[in-house]
Write an enzyme that holds these catalytic residues in place. Structure first.
Site, PDB file in Angstrom:
ATOM      1  CB  CYS A 776     118.566  33.441  66.268  1.00 40.10           C
ATOM      2  SG  CYS A 776     119.194  34.262  67.783  1.00 40.10           S
ATOM      3  CE  LYS A 777     112.492  39.479  68.005  1.00 41.99           C
ATOM      4  NZ  LYS A 777     111.162  39.308  68.600  1.00 41.99           N
TER       5      LYS A 777
END
Length: 873
Positions: A776-777
């Site tokens: 994810c980020k």
């Protein structure tokens, strides 16, 4: 060691267990372990303790356990606010000599006047669970806790922490859980998370290769020789740009060499310029499951932040968008150079790479052929000649391209003599409106276009002469062997003057072949360097920034891929079927992305798409390590931007057990695929009011890649018993082809937050021996929710986890991982939605209100637009 406490009192509240370990001497050692249970009349809990291997533990060692009640539920230290409840102590000798290695101790008050509870201490034997063996530990606990062990040393299982693993994976953190199956038996689930040395070593090697490649590129531009003033000025500008990039990369490498400490880049440092080549939060996660009378199973996943250039920002989008825009602008600004399409510049890089690799190889084989003719028999001579013939044919075939001929003509047109005769020292104004293309180069009357064909063909002619002469030598050798079997080829050559003459002729022909190859290589090198000069000239400053951005993103992606490949290779060293699959068709590296298609994360996803796609240029080779020291077991990289090779060294005993193809250094392919499904609240906004076409395109494209790999996997024929159909066995017997069909239907179905795509892709990856990545980020909140849910689903589907334990197991694995306010939206088909709610963003009003009135929708859109404009100004 397992510790269970019970409180005989009626007090409700938070209880804190402190374990103190005393050793005789003036300075006792103390180890504190905290565990708590809140709001119950029966405060009972089960926890585990492990002593580090380097701590001194003897039979006389005293262990004291103290229990405190704390007022503050978030307090994790014993202070004046803590209420001492009771303590007990025992020696290691008493513990080991006790029946069944179990002690039941009474908790006594400080003045030893009363008993306030009991403590049960039991030795846990990892990996030796039998029916009912540990049932007595939790006989009356009503399954209140499942964590039985936690350690920051990760030394429970030798399988997961051997010398090979410890050379690359460091600082392991381990947790062991105990769960009940549907048949009322018990399984041990062991989680181990580790850092990886490749987080920094791979990017540092890659930066050094970038510097080396750009330095060689400068030298190649200088080797173009004398050019007209116009082209010479352009060349100087390009060299100046490369010097600037080299300086920046050298400064970055110098900063990285200074770093000490953790082996990963935390998310708080993702915006730092000198760390842009380092992946974010790169960790390995392994879940090993031990069930009664069953073979241990393990499941690996690599967690890493999405490969993206955070330090450069996403205001103008990511690599995918920027590259498309750049190609369009390059065509319109190509008035001062010759425009070559991207596929031709890529071909030029490929030809340069082939020339640099094959020319020295051909020269070495030619010298070896001459030595073999003097000293060896005919069989080695034929083998060397065959190798020389194969490499020379590859060399000739690589240069049989119209791009080389047209580039030589363009280079000739850029010489000072051509410009003066044509009297076009400066480009005409009308040419600025339409760029010169590679297929519209003017032909100079003094340039012989057939010269390149003659030079190129001379290589093949020289090789044919060498082959013909060697055939004569072998024929002479065979004739003499019939009359004198003990004679060798060397004897024939020295005893017959005609043969000695032929040897001299062979030496001349070999020298001629080497000279022809060198001349062709030099011309090809100059022509392709001129093509790349055009690309650099057409590139604006934005073009060089894009190259730096792409370098950084690729570095992060390659570090993650190398980590996953090494982990998967180590795990499969004893699996012959896996090793056969590895050299036959390679492996799939499945990247699972949870990025939204909204705001900055669109740019991150565009960066990640290009970075993962660039991994197609990477191959792996397995080599034998010089020794078993950790420094000699570190993977190394070689190559250029168009192709890199990662060499993974193995100890002697492991290397010798590999199949012949792997020991011979066969290049191993890893096929990267990327599937993305946004799951957070920003994805809700994107799906209702934004554009998710990027996500749909990525999933569709990579599904086709995955489907193509499966076809090649099933079509590849191998000798029994190593058929590729012997893939890992799973309890759920769904056919892989059926899973692929379902995945194909899902990627084209319009459905919000269709996490079924990720479930199916992950399941297929595990069934075909692939490498799993989750991103994810920053590889924290959404990633941890994904990994823990997948692990519990595997326990339920593959190891018959009791359905009543699913949510409890999920909560247990997620305890200590989730920070206040984290959010996840994962829908499990059996359990339902598992989520932790988080307040909505400050500038977005609840979506439900938008359904009340269209006026509110207009107001919401206006306020959101104002906020975004203020944020990005």
């Amino acid at each position: 060691m397992i510790v269970k406490t019970e409180n005989d009192g009626e007090k409700r509240g938070e209880f804190l267990l402190q374990l103190c370990w005393f050793i005789y001497g003036p300075h006792p050692l103390t180890l504190c372990l905290f565990s708590s249970l809140q709001g119950t009349r029966d405060p009972m809990f089960l926890t585990g303790v492990s002593f580090p291997p380097d701590w001194p533990v003897y039979s006389e060692t005293l262990i004291k356990l103290s229990v405190y009640g704390v007022n503050d539920g978030y307090q994790q230290t014993v202070s004046k606010e803590s209420n001492f409840l009771g303590s007990s102590s025992f020696s290691v000798a008493d513990f080991l000599q006790s029946k069944d290695q179990q002690l039941c101790l009474s908790l006594r008050t400080a003045d030893d006047s009363a008993t306030v509870g009991t403590v049960v201490v039991n030795r846990m034997k990892m990996g030796e669970i039998e029916d009912g063996e540990v049932d007595h530990i939790t006989a009356d606990m009503h399954q209140k806790c499942t964590l039985v062990y936690e350690s920051s040393h990760g030394r429970i299982s030798d399988k997961d922490n051997g010398p090979i693993m410890n050379a690359v994976f460091k600082n392991a953190v381990c947790k062991v859980y105990r769960f009940q199956t549907v048949d009322s038996k018990w399984m041990l689930v062991r989680e181990q998370m580790a850092e990886c040395t490749l987080s920094f070593s791979i990017p540092k090697q890659l930066i050094a290769l970038y510097i080396q490649e750009d330095t060689c590129r400068i030298q190649e531009l200088k080797d173009l020789g004398e050019l007209s003033p116009h082209w010479d000025n352009l060349r100087k500008d390009v060299i100046s740009r490369y010097d600037q990039i080299i300086k920046e990369y050298q400064d970055t490498l110098a900063e990285l060499e200074k770093l000490t400490g953790p082996l990963f880049k935390p998310s708080c440092s993702k915006g730092q310029k000198y760390l842009e080549f380092i992946p974010i939060n790169l960790h390995t996660q392994r879940m090993r499951v031990t069930c009664p009378r069953k073979t241990d199973s393990f499941y690996d996943v690599v967690t890493v932040g999405a490969p993206a250039a955070h330090s450069q920002g996403f205001k103008n989008g990511g690599l995918q968008k920027l590259l498309s825009k750049y190609e369009t602008e390059k065509k319109s600004t190509a008035y001062q150079c010759i425009y070559y399409p991207p596929e031709q510049t890529a071909k030029a890089r490929e030809i340069l790479c082939v020339v640099s690799q094959l020319q020295p190889h051909i020269s070495a084989l030619a010298d070896q052929l001459l030595q073999t003719a003097q000293q060896s028999s005919s069989q080695p001579l034929r083998d060397v000649l065959k190798s020389l013939e194969e490499k020379t044919e590859q060399f000739v075939h690589a240069l049989k391209d119209e791009l080389v001929k047209s580039a030589l003509l363009a280079l000739h047109a850029a010489r000072p003599g051509y410009i003066s005769k044509s009297q076009t020292s400066t480009p005409p104004k009308e040419s600025r409106a339409s760029p010169v293309r590679s297929d519209s180069i003017p032909h100079h009357k003094e340039y012989d276009e057939e010269e390149w064909d003659r030079v190129w063909a001379s290589v093949a002619k020289s090789l044919n002469c060498v082959i013909a002469l060697v055939d004569k030598l072998q024929e002479q050798d065979n004739n003499n062997l019939e009359s004198a079997p003990s004679h060798t080829l060397a004897d024939v050559i020295t005893s017959h003057s005609p043969a000695a003459v032929w040897l001299d002729q062979l030496s001349v022909l070999i020298q001629s072949l080497k000279e022809c190859v060198a001349e062709v290589a030099e011309r090809a090198r100059r022509s392709m360097s001129f093509v790349l000069l055009q690309e650099a000239v057409c590139s604006t400053a934005q073009g060089l920034q894009l190259q730096q951005r792409r370098d950084a993103v690729f570095s992060q992606a390659l570090a993650a891929l190398a980590c996953g490949f090494v982990m998967r290779l180590y795990a499969g060293l004893e699996d012959k079927g896996f090793l056969r699959q590895l050299h036959a068709v390679g492996l799939v590296a499945q990247f699972e992305s949870l990025l939204s298609t909204y705001s900055e994360e669109i740019g991150m996803l565009e960066d990640m798409e290009v970075g993962i796609s660039d991994l197609h240029r990477v191959t792996f080779r397995i080599t034998e390590a010089a020794s078993e020291e950790a420094v000699n077991l570190q993977p190394t990289i070689s190559g250029r931007r168009d192709h890199y090779t990662v060499e993974v060294p193995l100890p002697h005993h492991a290397f010798q057990a590999l199949p012949d193809e792997l020991r011979e250094g066969k290049p191993l392919r890893v096929l990267p695929v990327l599937f993305n499904v946004g799951i957070n609240e920003q994805q809700t906004i994107a799906e209702r009011f934004g554009d998710i076409s990027l996500q749909e395109r990525i999933n569709q494209k990579n599904f086709e890649i995955l489907e193509g790999y499966y076809k090649s996997l099933t079509n590849t024929k191998l000798p029994p018993p190593y058929t590729l159909r012997r893939l890992p066995c799973f309890q759920t017997q769904t056919d892989i082809k059926e899973l692929l069909n379902t995945l194909g239907q899902n990627v084209v179905t319009k459905k919000r937050k269709n996490v079924e795509i990720l479930w199916l892709a992950g399941m297929i990856c595990r069934r075909i021996n692939g490498i799993r990545f989750t991103s994810c980020k920053s590889a924290k909140d959404r990633t941890s929710m994904s990994v823990t849910l997948e692990q519990c689903s595997l326990l339920r589907d593959e190891h018959q986890l009791n359905k009543d334990y699913f949510v409890r197991a999920l909560d247990c694995m997620r305890s200590g991982l989730l920070a206040q306010g984290e959010v996840a939206q994962w829908d499990d088909p059996e359990v339902g939605s598992v989520a932790i709610n988080k307040p909505a963003s400050r500038h977005f009003y609840p979506i439900a209100l938008l359904l009340v009135s269209s006026h509110l929708l207009v107001v919401w859109l206006i306020l959101s637009l104002v906020f975004l404009l203020a944020k990005y100004q």
